[in-house]
Write an enzyme that holds these catalytic residues in place. Structure first.
Site, PDB file in Angstrom:
ATOM      1  N   ASP A  78       0.468  -1.254  -0.388  1.00  0.00           N
ATOM      2  CA  ASP A  78      -0.064   0.020  -0.116  1.00  0.00           C
ATOM      3  C   ASP A  78       0.581   1.089  -0.388  1.00  0.00           C
ATOM      4  O   ASP A  78       1.513   1.566   1.041  1.00  0.00           O
ATOM      5  CB  ASP A  78      -0.911   0.105   1.521  1.00  0.00           C
ATOM      6  CG  ASP A  78      -1.947   1.043   1.066  1.00  0.00           C
ATOM      7  OD1 ASP A  78      -2.485   1.248   0.265  1.00  0.00           O
ATOM      8  OD2 ASP A  78      -2.036   1.650   2.379  1.00  0.00           O
TER       9      ASP A  78
ATOM     10  N   THR B 284      -3.084   5.832  -4.124  1.00  0.00           N
ATOM     11  CA  THR B 284      -2.250   6.286  -3.525  1.00  0.00           C
ATOM     12  C   THR B 284      -0.786   6.697  -4.428  1.00  0.00           C
ATOM     13  O   THR B 284      -0.088   7.217  -4.369  1.00  0.00           O
ATOM     14  CB  THR B 284      -1.331   5.611  -2.352  1.00  0.00           C
ATOM     15  OG1 THR B 284      -1.931   4.982  -1.785  1.00  0.00           O
ATOM     16  CG2 THR B 284      -3.156   6.387  -0.987  1.00  0.00           C
ATOM     17  N   THR B 285      -0.660   5.003  -4.565  1.00  0.00           N
ATOM     18  CA  THR B 285       0.385   4.459  -5.469  1.00  0.00           C
ATOM     19  C   THR B 285       0.453   5.312  -6.905  1.00  0.00           C
ATOM     20  O   THR B 285       1.404   6.126  -7.582  1.00  0.00           O
ATOM     21  CB  THR B 285       1.052   3.216  -5.954  1.00  0.00           C
ATOM     22  OG1 THR B 285       0.810   2.636  -4.289  1.00  0.00           O
ATOM     23  CG2 THR B 285       2.173   2.995  -6.663  1.00  0.00           C
TER      24      THR B 285
ATOM     25  N   ASP C  88      -9.408  -0.450   1.296  1.00  0.00           N
ATOM     26  CA  ASP C  88      -9.452   0.573  -0.197  1.00  0.00           C
ATOM     27  C   ASP C  88     -10.125  -0.430  -0.664  1.00  0.00           C
ATOM     28  O   ASP C  88     -10.796   1.062  -2.004  1.00  0.00           O
ATOM     29  CB  ASP C  88      -8.206  -0.329  -1.019  1.00  0.00           C
ATOM     30  CG  ASP C  88      -6.188   0.310  -0.811  1.00  0.00           C
ATOM     31  OD1 ASP C  88      -7.306   1.281   0.218  1.00  0.00           O
ATOM     32  OD2 ASP C  88      -5.711   0.284  -1.048  1.00  0.00           O
TER      33      ASP C  88
END
Ligand code: ADP
Ligand code: MG
Length: 544
Positions: A64, A97-98, A388
């Site tokens: 994550d 987020t990545t 998520d």
């Protein structure tokens, strides 16, 4: 005029460091890119995990993006700005987020190339802003209006692909979708706080369940109380069920044993009255946010009431949402109408801890997802994956717009933005083009992380999009181009719009800095091998 010595002028305290102009930009970009490079290898279903060991030796294994960056304790000031991008994405949606960080890194990398060609940073910044707002327009046109059950489940599954939850993603996706559907309120608004995610080590992931109500880590106050209450009428009380000590110092003189007894009797009577007051409403479960006196416990048990004390405020609020009860502060005001309902309230032992389950609520507006897993590392990573999934399903419901994933929207963006760049003139055109090319980093990274060769596949992908196959994406298992929509790789549009806007925002912010002044006391620098060159946090007014 000859031989005149120039007096140096010091405007900064001794020990301060200052870098200006190109050097400052270069340092900042390098640090930001280093951050992006770190999380890049985790992107997508075939992305690798990171193991992070903190100063206490605690180990986190995760895929994550935001978790990695938070655990890394990054110190370089402009690298920290990139971490902020991940945090914004985390707060807004939870997932993506990545993607946001990788996009930001690529935007800066491409900006650096333009700086090398002597394009002024202000021009790049302006071009990036133009491209960003065009990108929002393109994405909104791209989005499909589809949020039926099947699509929502596919969204939840896509969120969990490649995470620790992989093997049970079908079960977990069903649970995540159901949880969101239960707590959805008016205007498709979902408050994620109303989905409590609880972890229990022991059992298998498949044993995870959705509780139509709330589970709290408290046991009943006395073994004399019933372990199970069916058709529970629940009172939520946020004051103590005790005799309050007087605020002022009072002296009570007791001269005889009789007086002492009378005094105690009086106290007991008051507590008994309080219990009477509560039970007279028909309540058979009492959840108290504060303390409960032992004598009161005795009376509650005698009345067959299941009671718990010192419940956290957030649990009280969730309980109110789940059972329809009203939290009452003044016992005098407590009435039948304030009570909530639950099919069952039960104390259960999980592992070697006792929990209170308030479950089978009718139409609960707060629920609990109980995550099970063999070890703590497993349950922690599954919790992140499920969080998520919940965020994605909620985001999809909220806007009603979804896109296929697997690099399809980013490729579509890259091509549409290139066409837009061609319609422009002037130096901004170069910046818009650079922005367009940066979008390709997502499909390219998905391919690379799958251990495949990007060159051929990227060519095929572009060809497919040229042929108007807007959902053409990367099949990370075969390395071929696939129709991501048909394969059920679906994500909320909001992930993409948010990722693009925060990535652009931070890239512009970093580009606009041409002077880094670091006072002697401040830490910073060093990250990613860059020389010290921090600015001690973000200066006010440095926004877009
Ligand atoms: P992020 O933190 O950005 O969500 P992830 O590691 O979750 O990073 O990767 C998300 C990317 O993986 C998205 O671009 C998504 O479309 C892609 N993806 C997810 N599932 C699949 C799949 N089955 N096939 C191809 N790509 C996928
Ligand atoms: Mg993800």
């Amino acid at each position: 005029m000859a031989n005149q010595t120039v007096q140096p002028i010091f405007i900064l305290p001794e020990g301060s460091q200052r870098t200006v102009g190109r050097e400052a930009q270069r340092n900042n970009i390098m640090a930001a890119k280093a951050v992006a490079e770190t999380v890049r290898t985790t992107l997508g279903p075939k992305g690798m995990d990171k193991m992070i060991v903190d100063s206490l030796g605690d180990v986190t294994v995760t895929n994550d993006g935001v978790t990695i960056l938070e655990e890394m304790n990054i110190e370089h000031p402009s690298a920290k700005m990139i971490v902020e991008v991940a945090k914004t994405q985390e707060d807004e949606i939870g997932d993506g987020t990545t993607t946001a960080v990788v996009l930001a890194g690529e935007l800066l990398k491409n900006a650096e190339e333009l700086l090398d060609k002597d394009v002024h940073p202000a021009v790049i910044a302006r071009g990036y802003r133009m491209a960003e707002s065009k990108a929002q327009e393109i994405l909104n046109q791209l989005g499909e209006r589809a949020t039926n059950e099947t699509v929502l489940k596919q969204i939840a599954q896509t969120a969990m692909t490649g995470k620790g939850a992989e093997y049970s993603k079908d079960t977990l996706a069903t649970l995540a979708v159901k949880a969101v559907q239960m707590v959805v309120e008016e205007n498709n608004h979902v408050d994620k706080d109303n989905i409590k995610i609880e972890k229990r080590t022991g059992g298998s992931v498949e044993d995870s369940e959705l509780i139509k109500g709330i589970v709290i880590d408290k046991e009943r106050l006395s073994p004399g109380m019933p372990r199970v209450v069916k058709d529970a009428k629940i009172a939520l009380i946020d004051r103590e069920i005790e005799i309050k000590k007087p605020e002022i110092d009072a002296n009570i003189q007791i001269k005889t044993p009789d007086q002492m007894q009378g005094f105690l009797d009086q106290e007991e009577k008051m507590l008994q009255d309080m219990v009477e007051k509560i039970t007279s409403t028909g309540a058979n479960v009492v959840l108290c946010q504060k303390g409960v006196d032992d004598v009161a416990i005795h009376f509650l048990a005698k009345k067959g009431v299941y009671a718990v004390r010192r419940v956290s405020e957030s649990d009280m609020k969730k309980m109110a949402k789940a059972t329809g009860a009203k939290i009452v502060n003044n016992l005098k005001d407590l009435s039948k109408d304030d009570l909530g309902n639950a099919g069952t309230v039960e104390e259960k032992k999980v592992g070697d801890e006792e929990f209170t389950y308030i479950m089978d609520c009718k139409n609960p507006k707060a629920v609990t997802l109980l995550i099970r897993g063999g070890t703590e590392h497993v349950t922690n990573e599954i919790e992140r994956a499920v969080t998520d999934a919940v965020g994605d399903v909620a985001a999809a419901l909220k806007t009603g717009l979804v896109v296929a994933g697997a690099g399809a929207p980013e490729m579509e963006l890259a091509m549409a933005l290139t066409r837009y760049a061609n319609s422009l003139s002037g130096r901004e055109q170069l910046a818009v083009e650079a922005f367009a090319n940066a979008m390709e980093v997502i499909p390219r990274t998905l391919i690379e992380n799958a251990g495949l060769d990007p060159i051929d596949t990227m060519t095929d992908l572009k060809a497919a999009h040229t042929k108007k196959q807007k959902w053409a994406g990367i099949d990370v298992f075969s390395g071929k181009v696939m129709d991501a929509w048909k394969k059920g790789v679906i994500e909320p549009l909001k992930i993409k719009t948010q990722a693009v806007s925060s990535a652009a925002e931070v890239a512009v912010m970093v580009l606009r800095i041409d002077d880094v002044i670091q006072s002697s006391g401040s830490k910073g620098g060093g990250e990613g091998g860059t020389p010290p060159g921090g600015m001690g946090g973000m200066p006010p007014g440095m926004g877009m």
